[in-house]
Design a protein around this motif. Structure first.
Motif, PDB file in Angstrom:
ATOM      1  N   ILE A 400       0.813  -1.220   0.000  1.00 18.38           N
ATOM      2  CA  ILE A 400       0.000   0.000   0.000  1.00 18.38           C
ATOM      3  C   ILE A 400       0.845   1.268   0.000  1.00 18.38           C
ATOM      4  O   ILE A 400       0.326   2.355  -0.272  1.00 18.38           O
ATOM      5  CB  ILE A 400      -0.953   0.034   1.213  1.00 18.38           C
ATOM      6  N   SER A 401       2.137   1.156   0.292  1.00 24.39           N
ATOM      7  CA  SER A 401       2.983   2.346   0.435  1.00 24.39           C
ATOM      8  C   SER A 401       3.037   3.240  -0.803  1.00 24.39           C
ATOM      9  O   SER A 401       3.120   4.464  -0.668  1.00 24.39           O
ATOM     10  CB  SER A 401       4.406   1.932   0.838  1.00 24.39           C
ATOM     11  N   PRO A 402       3.005   2.704  -2.035  1.00 25.86           N
ATOM     12  CA  PRO A 402       3.066   3.605  -3.202  1.00 25.86           C
ATOM     13  C   PRO A 402       1.815   4.447  -3.424  1.00 25.86           C
ATOM     14  O   PRO A 402       1.828   5.340  -4.272  1.00 25.86           O
ATOM     15  CB  PRO A 402       3.269   2.628  -4.378  1.00 25.86           C
ATOM     16  N   ASP A 403       0.733   4.182  -2.701  1.00 26.42           N
ATOM     17  CA  ASP A 403      -0.510   4.934  -2.878  1.00 26.42           C
ATOM     18  C   ASP A 403      -0.275   6.412  -2.568  1.00 26.42           C
ATOM     19  O   ASP A 403       0.077   6.779  -1.446  1.00 26.42           O
ATOM     20  CB  ASP A 403      -1.588   4.353  -1.960  1.00 26.42           C
ATOM     21  N   GLN A 404      -0.481   7.265  -3.562  1.00 29.04           N
ATOM     22  CA  GLN A 404      -0.211   8.689  -3.400  1.00 29.04           C
ATOM     23  C   GLN A 404      -1.155   9.365  -2.408  1.00 29.04           C
ATOM     24  O   GLN A 404      -0.839  10.420  -1.859  1.00 29.04           O
ATOM     25  CB  GLN A 404      -0.312   9.394  -4.762  1.00 29.04           C
ATOM     26  N   ASN A 405      -2.326   8.766  -2.179  1.00 27.69           N
ATOM     27  CA  ASN A 405      -3.297   9.353  -1.254  1.00 27.69           C
ATOM     28  C   ASN A 405      -3.184   8.790   0.157  1.00 27.69           C
ATOM     29  O   ASN A 405      -3.978   9.146   1.032  1.00 27.69           O
ATOM     30  CB  ASN A 405      -4.719   9.120  -1.774  1.00 27.69           C
ATOM     31  N   LEU A 406      -2.224   7.912   0.362  1.00 33.90           N
ATOM     32  CA  LEU A 406      -2.059   7.291   1.680  1.00 33.90           C
ATOM     33  C   LEU A 406      -1.364   8.263   2.631  1.00 33.90           C
ATOM     34  O   LEU A 406      -0.274   8.759   2.345  1.00 33.90           O
ATOM     35  CB  LEU A 406      -1.247   6.004   1.547  1.00 33.90           C
ATOM     36  N   LYS A 407      -1.992   8.516   3.761  1.00 33.07           N
ATOM     37  CA  LYS A 407      -1.445   9.453   4.730  1.00 33.07           C
ATOM     38  C   LYS A 407      -0.434   8.765   5.647  1.00 33.07           C
ATOM     39  O   LYS A 407      -0.502   7.564   5.882  1.00 33.07           O
ATOM     40  CB  LYS A 407      -2.573  10.064   5.564  1.00 33.07           C
ATOM     41  N   THR A 408       0.477   9.580   6.168  1.00 36.33           N
ATOM     42  CA  THR A 408       1.504   9.061   7.073  1.00 36.33           C
ATOM     43  C   THR A 408       0.876   8.417   8.302  1.00 36.33           C
ATOM     44  O   THR A 408       1.349   7.387   8.796  1.00 36.33           O
ATOM     45  CB  THR A 408       2.439  10.197   7.510  1.00 36.33           C
ATOM     46  N   SER A 409      -0.210   9.001   8.785  1.00 39.53           N
ATOM     47  CA  SER A 409      -0.868   8.472   9.985  1.00 39.53           C
ATOM     48  C   SER A 409      -1.387   7.057   9.756  1.00 39.53           C
ATOM     49  O   SER A 409      -1.392   6.232  10.676  1.00 39.53           O
ATOM     50  CB  SER A 409      -2.021   9.389  10.394  1.00 39.53           C
ATOM     51  N   LYS A 410      -1.822   6.754   8.521  1.00 38.07           N
ATOM     52  CA  LYS A 410      -2.317   5.413   8.219  1.00 38.07           C
ATOM     53  C   LYS A 410      -1.178   4.402   8.207  1.00 38.07           C
ATOM     54  O   LYS A 410      -1.323   3.279   8.693  1.00 38.07           O
ATOM     55  CB  LYS A 410      -3.037   5.411   6.869  1.00 38.07           C
ATOM     56  N   VAL A 411      -0.041   4.793   7.631  1.00 41.22           N
ATOM     57  CA  VAL A 411       1.120   3.901   7.619  1.00 41.22           C
ATOM     58  C   VAL A 411       1.557   3.600   9.047  1.00 41.22           C
ATOM     59  O   VAL A 411       1.816   2.446   9.416  1.00 41.22           O
ATOM     60  CB  VAL A 411       2.278   4.527   6.823  1.00 41.22           C
ATOM     61  N   LEU A 412       1.627   4.637   9.864  1.00 36.29           N
ATOM     62  CA  LEU A 412       1.999   4.449  11.267  1.00 36.29           C
ATOM     63  C   LEU A 412       0.977   3.579  11.991  1.00 36.29           C
ATOM     64  O   LEU A 412       1.338   2.712  12.795  1.00 36.29           O
ATOM     65  CB  LEU A 412       2.101   5.808  11.964  1.00 36.29           C
ATOM     66  N   GLY A 413      -0.298   3.819  11.697  1.00 41.35           N
ATOM     67  CA  GLY A 413      -1.353   3.047  12.354  1.00 41.35           C
ATOM     68  C   GLY A 413      -1.236   1.563  12.069  1.00 41.35           C
ATOM     69  O   GLY A 413      -1.358   0.729  12.976  1.00 41.35           O
ATOM     70  N   VAL A 414      -0.984   1.217  10.809  1.00 42.70           N
ATOM     71  CA  VAL A 414      -0.851  -0.197  10.440  1.00 42.70           C
ATOM     72  C   VAL A 414       0.413  -0.790  11.050  1.00 42.70           C
ATOM     73  O   VAL A 414       0.399  -1.903  11.597  1.00 42.70           O
ATOM     74  CB  VAL A 414      -0.835  -0.353   8.906  1.00 42.70           C
ATOM     75  N   ALA A 415       1.524  -0.059  10.963  1.00 45.45           N
ATOM     76  CA  ALA A 415       2.798  -0.568  11.480  1.00 45.45           C
ATOM     77  C   ALA A 415       2.755  -0.774  12.989  1.00 45.45           C
ATOM     78  O   ALA A 415       3.344  -1.723  13.517  1.00 45.45           O
ATOM     79  CB  ALA A 415       3.925   0.390  11.108  1.00 45.45           C
ATOM     80  N   GLU A 416       2.060   0.114  13.704  1.00 45.20           N
ATOM     81  CA  GLU A 416       2.019   0.046  15.163  1.00 45.20           C
ATOM     82  C   GLU A 416       0.805  -0.708  15.690  1.00 45.20           C
ATOM     83  O   GLU A 416       0.584  -0.757  16.901  1.00 45.20           O
ATOM     84  CB  GLU A 416       2.028   1.466  15.737  1.00 45.20           C
ATOM     85  N   SER A 417       0.013  -1.295  14.786  1.00 50.83           N
ATOM     86  CA  SER A 417      -1.182  -2.025  15.226  1.00 50.83           C
ATOM     87  C   SER A 417      -0.834  -3.338  15.912  1.00 50.83           C
ATOM     88  O   SER A 417      -1.668  -3.923  16.597  1.00 50.83           O
ATOM     89  CB  SER A 417      -2.100  -2.299  14.028  1.00 50.83           C
ATOM     90  N   LEU A 418       0.388  -3.811  15.714  1.00 50.55           N
ATOM     91  CA  LEU A 418       0.842  -5.050  16.341  1.00 50.55           C
ATOM     92  C   LEU A 418       1.929  -4.746  17.364  1.00 50.55           C
ATOM     93  O   LEU A 418       2.721  -3.812  17.179  1.00 50.55           O
ATOM     94  CB  LEU A 418       1.394  -6.014  15.289  1.00 50.55           C
ATOM     95  N   PRO A 419       2.018  -5.528  18.423  1.00 50.63           N
ATOM     96  CA  PRO A 419       3.101  -5.326  19.400  1.00 50.63           C
ATOM     97  C   PRO A 419       4.447  -5.743  18.811  1.00 50.63           C
ATOM     98  O   PRO A 419       4.512  -6.452  17.805  1.00 50.63           O
ATOM     99  CB  PRO A 419       2.689  -6.243  20.559  1.00 50.63           C
ATOM    100  N   ASP A 420       5.537  -5.310  19.442  1.00 46.68           N
ATOM    101  CA  ASP A 420       6.876  -5.646  18.955  1.00 46.68           C
ATOM    102  C   ASP A 420       7.110  -7.149  18.905  1.00 46.68           C
ATOM    103  O   ASP A 420       7.887  -7.646  18.082  1.00 46.68           O
ATOM    104  CB  ASP A 420       7.937  -4.991  19.848  1.00 46.68           C
ATOM    105  N   SER A 421       6.443  -7.879  19.780  1.00 45.54           N
ATOM    106  CA  SER A 421       6.640  -9.333  19.823  1.00 45.54           C
ATOM    107  C   SER A 421       6.124 -10.031  18.571  1.00 45.54           C
ATOM    108  O   SER A 421       6.417 -11.209  18.355  1.00 45.54           O
ATOM    109  CB  SER A 421       5.937  -9.911  21.053  1.00 45.54           C
ATOM    110  N   ALA A 422       5.363  -9.322  17.738  1.00 45.96           N
ATOM    111  CA  ALA A 422       4.841  -9.926  16.507  1.00 45.96           C
ATOM    112  C   ALA A 422       5.901 -10.003  15.419  1.00 45.96           C
ATOM    113  O   ALA A 422       5.695 -10.653  14.395  1.00 45.96           O
ATOM    114  CB  ALA A 422       3.642  -9.132  15.998  1.00 45.96           C
TER     115      ALA A 422
END
Length: 579
Positions: A400-422
């Protein structure tokens, strides 16, 4: 041949070319219709009929009252009377006029009986006005529907589509549906139809809801459908509009939360899928009905899926979600369906997650965030499942990263949706961030720094950290911080190395690598290669640190557009294709 209109003193200037030919045809038949026309009726604002008042009033008391009321209101002899909401529009009025001009006779067939019956009810063409009137004739014809073929019954029900409100209010739709369900009951294993799942049998109470009212006579062989499939009946009902399908299911006692039939659920999903395809193709029916007209059917299908969730795989659940999403699904049904999917997210694939976005985005990132949140808070969460989803989410981020309309907050939200242990490694997250930064070259310095906060540098490989340090798209302070952590890891001997014999505390991981937690100097002489590799790694990091310190003043404020020529350590292939 009987024509409907016979008029005097009509100017042809008011007719179109096709209308002139039609009108002249009426004039040529004047001798066959000696009654002069003395009334103009506009039907549903679509077409005007010039008729003889006495001819039609002889069969319709309601029409006689309408004429009196309208003429009293207008006080104009030659005014046009407007009739709205007439069943079938001009076609329906033409059939009624033919009946009246032909002295109360017309050929009634399966294809026109529903329209004639609705018109007769609308105009009050009862026995009180004339013997053997139109309503009586149509009801007599409908009484024989038990002997109709299956296709004739479906066809007659389909003909009610354009005047559904009239046909439904008169009870005709209900009568046809009962006839339809009677044929289903005679030709279907009701216990199979009512079964809550493919592996469980229904109780007598459940099956009783499907024993429809039907005559005691056995359905004639000629009326039975040819198909032997368990869901033959619904395959034929696909041609019906959503409001009639809804009434069929309500009469089966399986509407909404009452749906516990696997066959009915799958048939409904097929019906909705066909509706989606028709909308995409711009079919005529798609223009007639809004997607909200299918909302009740979508809810019914989802309730069936929820009650028999064990019959649907993770991919099947995603398929259901894709089908019903565009039909105004209720919040409660959507939440329950997403709860099912989130609970088995570890069984999903990347293709499953790539659901089209509703707003400006290419993908529905909010859906993935909700599903991940459900998965993390599920009761049967194991470390293995968590890491499997972690790998999946990293792949999703890269996609999804190449999507020009994708906001930084969404990328962070997906990346941080799982704990580090994942994640055993954050290399995948770094790769996704690098793709995002490359696809968004104008991203402000603050946003780039904010984006990198989701990285756990301690779980990044040496190669990834070296690439990060040299990456001009990464803010310099982030690169320095990552290098310091890597330097301390190597100094403490925390990297995984392959050795035959180790002295001191150690632990073997699942990949066969030995994690050495002691001092590097305590390694035995036979592990000289390992020690040399570690020393080389330290030297490389120190060199990278010195290079970063030298470049920091130049990088800050530098235009990122000229920094796009580097090749990362993972030899990145072209950006993922957007679906």
């Amino acid at each position: 041949m009987i024509f409907l209109v016979c008029c005097h003193h009509i100017s042809l200037e008011h007719f179109s070319l096709s209308g002139k030919h039609k009108f002249l045809g009426y004039i040529r038949c004047k001798e066959a219709m000696p009654q002069p026309c003395d009334l103009a009726i506009n039907v549903n604002g679509q077409q005007t009929f010039f008729i003889n008042q006495k001819v039609l009033s002889a069969y319709s008391e309601k029409l006689k009252k309408i004429v009196r009321r309208e003429k009293r209101k207008s006080h104009i002899k030659d005014s046009i009377i407007e009739i709205d909401d007439f069943p079938g529009g001009p076609d329906g009025f033409e059939l009624v006029s033919r009946f009246c001009y032909n002295h109360g006779e017309i050929k009634i067939t399966v294809s026109n009986v529903a329209l004639l019956h609705s018109c007769a009810v609308f105009l009050g063409m009862t026995e009180n006005v004339s013997t053997s009137n139109l309503l009586k004739q149509t009801e007599t014809f409908l009484d024989g529907m038990i002997y109709w073929s299956w296709q004739d019954t479906v066809s007659c029900l389909k003909s009610c589509e354009l005047f559904f409100t009239n046909a439904d209010s008169s009870g005709l739709v209900e009568k046809l549906i009962f006839s339809l369900l009677g044929k289903i009951a005679h030709n279907t294993d009701i216990a199979t139809l009512a079964a809550s799942s493919s592996s469980s049998s229904s109780s007598p109470e459940t099956a009783s809801r499907f024993r429809f009212s039907s005559p005691s006579k056995t359905t004639p062989e000629s009326t039975k459908p040819r198909s032997s499939s368990k869901k033959w009946w619904f395959d034929d009902l696909i041609i019906l509009p959503p409001m009639i399908i809804e009434k069929v299911i309500k009469n089966m006692g399986a509407y909404g939360t009452d749906n516990d039939s696997l066959i009915l659920t799958k048939s409904l999903l097929h019906f909705l899928k066909m509706a989606v395809l028709q909308c995409k193709r711009g079919a005529k029916r798609a223009a007639l009905y809004s997607r909200s007209a299918y909302a009740g059917l979508a809810d019914t299908a989802v309730h069936g899926v929820i009650s028999m969730s064990c019959s649907f795989s993770c991919r099947g659940l995603f398929s259901v979600l894709r089908i019903v999403s565009g039909f105004g699904l209720s919040k409660d049904c959507r939440a329950k369906l997403e709860m099912l999917i989130g609970g088995v997210l570890d069984q999903a694939t990347l293709d499953d997650l790539l659901v089209s976005g509703r707003d400006r985005g290419v993908f529905d990132v909010n859906l993935v965030l909700r599903l991940t949140r459900i998965f993390v808070h599920s009761d049967l969460l194991s470390s293995q499942k968590l890491k499997k989803v972690g790998t999946l989410i990293d792949k999703y981020l890269c996609e999804i990263s190449p999507d020009q309309n994708l906001k930084t907050s969404k990328v962070l939200g997906v990346a941080e949706s799982l704990p580090d242990s994942a994640r055993d490694s954050f290399d995948g997250v770094y790769k996704a961030i690098d793709i995002y930064l490359e696809s968004h070259p104008t991203l402000p310095f603050e946003e780039r720094s904010r984006l990198c906060r989701c990285l756990n540098y301690e779980k990044m490989s040496l190669e990834a950290c070296k690439d990060l340090a040299k990456n001009p798209r990464i803010p310099p302070d982030i690169a320095v911080q990552a290098l310091k952590l890597q330097h301390s890891k190597i100094s403490k001997g925390e990297y995984s190395v392959r050795v035959k014999v180790l002295k001191g505390p150690s632990m073997i991981n699942s990949s066969g690598m030995v994690l050495y937690n002691g001092n590097v100097e305590s390694l035995s002489p036979e592990n000289q290669d390992t020690r040399m590799n570690m020393q080389w790694g330290v030297m490389e990091l120190e060199k990278a640190c010195r290079e970063m310190k030298r470049r920091v003043p130049k990088l800050v404020g530098h235009d990122v557009n000229i920094m796009r020529g580097t090749t990362p350590y993972y030899s990145r292939s072209p950006l993922p294709k957007l679906c």
